[in-house]
Design a protein around this motif. Structure first.
Motif, short mmCIF file in Angstrom:
data_model
loop_
_atom_site.label_atom_id
_atom_site.label_comp_id
_atom_site.label_asym_id
_atom_site.label_seq_id
_atom_site.Cartn_x
_atom_site.Cartn_y
_atom_site.Cartn_z
N UNK A 44 5.96 -1.84 -1.95
CA UNK A 44 5.01 -3.04 -1.36
C UNK A 44 5.34 -3.44 0.28
N UNK A 45 6.44 -2.45 0.58
CA UNK A 45 6.52 -2.46 2.17
C UNK A 45 6.70 -1.40 2.90
N UNK A 46 6.03 -1.09 4.08
CA UNK A 46 6.06 0.11 4.82
C UNK A 46 7.26 0.28 5.58
N UNK A 47 7.74 1.45 5.91
CA UNK A 47 8.88 1.90 6.77
C UNK A 47 8.42 2.48 7.98
N UNK A 48 9.66 2.66 8.97
CA UNK A 48 8.96 3.25 10.21
C UNK A 48 9.92 4.53 10.32
N UNK A 49 9.22 5.72 10.73
CA UNK A 49 9.60 7.02 11.07
C UNK A 49 9.41 7.38 12.37
N UNK A 50 9.92 8.35 12.79
CA UNK A 50 9.73 9.10 14.23
C UNK A 50 9.32 10.44 14.02
N UNK A 51 8.02 10.63 14.40
CA UNK A 51 7.29 12.02 14.31
C UNK A 51 7.28 12.39 15.61
N UNK A 52 7.74 13.96 15.65
CA UNK A 52 7.44 14.38 17.09
C UNK A 52 6.45 15.54 17.01
N UNK A 53 5.29 15.46 17.79
CA UNK A 53 4.16 16.51 17.72
C UNK A 53 4.18 17.11 18.88
N UNK A 54 3.34 18.29 18.80
CA UNK A 54 3.04 19.31 20.31
C UNK A 54 1.93 18.66 20.72
N UNK A 55 2.01 18.25 22.08
CA UNK A 55 0.77 17.99 22.80
C UNK A 55 -0.44 18.96 22.78
N UNK A 69 4.79 5.31 4.16
CA UNK A 69 4.96 5.17 2.93
C UNK A 69 5.30 6.33 2.23
N UNK A 70 6.16 6.20 1.19
CA UNK A 70 6.36 7.58 0.55
C UNK A 70 5.32 7.71 -0.48
N UNK A 71 5.04 8.91 -0.80
CA UNK A 71 4.17 9.35 -1.86
C UNK A 71 4.74 10.84 -2.42
N UNK A 122 -8.57 7.23 -1.57
CA UNK A 122 -8.68 6.22 -2.13
C UNK A 122 -7.32 5.63 -2.65
N UNK A 123 -6.60 6.56 -3.15
CA UNK A 123 -5.32 6.32 -4.25
C UNK A 123 -4.38 5.69 -2.92
N UNK A 124 -4.08 6.62 -1.60
CA UNK A 124 -3.21 6.16 -0.62
C UNK A 124 -3.72 4.90 -0.07
N UNK A 125 -5.08 4.65 0.22
CA UNK A 125 -5.26 3.73 0.85
C UNK A 125 -4.86 2.47 -0.20
N UNK A 126 -5.18 2.52 -1.12
CA UNK A 126 -4.65 1.34 -2.14
C UNK A 126 -3.12 1.10 -1.94
N UNK A 127 -2.38 2.21 -1.85
CA UNK A 127 -0.97 1.92 -1.84
C UNK A 127 -0.70 1.26 -0.25
N UNK A 128 -1.40 1.54 0.61
CA UNK A 128 -1.44 0.97 2.03
C UNK A 128 -1.79 -0.54 1.76
#
Length: 156
Positions: A44-55, A69-71, A122-128
């Motif tokens: 019931x609480x999100x965490x924070x992560x660092x994501x590196x993408x390519x421009x 959130x983890x799934x 829908x399932x993930x939206x509910x988790x969020x």
């Protein structure tokens, strides 16, 4: 006519406050070597992560701090652009090149991004929704649909 508590839109700070907060968060990540800015997701609480993408235009690495959130083995985030209009740049970059690198309290991993669809969305939206009771109201402020982004582990 006053808004009832169920229909009243939740308060959002001005856009510049949101952008400044995330800039400070990124700065703290750099200054502390990642020790401060990343938090593990909890039930019931999100965490924070660092994501590196390519421009998508520059081809340069573009790091961003995101909620997750983890799934199972996957990580999930929302392409919400601080609840502003339009898709965030990191999501546009992932749509052009779905491979990314994630640093999170669980370690580091290479991932491949995709948008959740149908029942999975829908399932993930509910988790969020379980992490934020105002999620639907925030999303209703946008005309742009909010993608639920899945980051799946990949080999490499």
């Amino acid at each position: 006519m006053s808004d009832s508590p169920q229909t009243k839109a939740p308060w959002l700070p001005p856009r510049w406050v949101i952008r400044t907060a995330w800039a400070v968060h990124r700065g703290l990540y750099r200054i502390t070597g990642g020790r401060f800015a990343l938090q593990r997701a909890k039930p019931q609480h999100w965490g924070t992560m660092r994501v590196t993408v390519t421009g998508r235009r520059s081809g340069r690495e573009r790091p961003v701090i995101l909620a997750y959130i983890e799934d199972g083995a996957n990580l999930s985030t929302l392409a919400m652009n601080g609840w502003g209009e339009g898709d965030p740049a990191w999501w546009l970059n992932l749509q052009a090149n779905s491979d990314a690198h994630v640093v999170w309290p669980g370690g580091e991993r290479l991932v491949r991004a995709r948008a959740a669809e149908g029942a999975e969305h829908e399932r993930l939206w509910q988790l969020w929704r379980d992490t934020n009771k105002d999620l639907d109201a925030f999303a209703a402020n946008r005309t742009t649909p909010t993608a639920v982004v899945i980051l799946e582990p990949r080999a490499g």
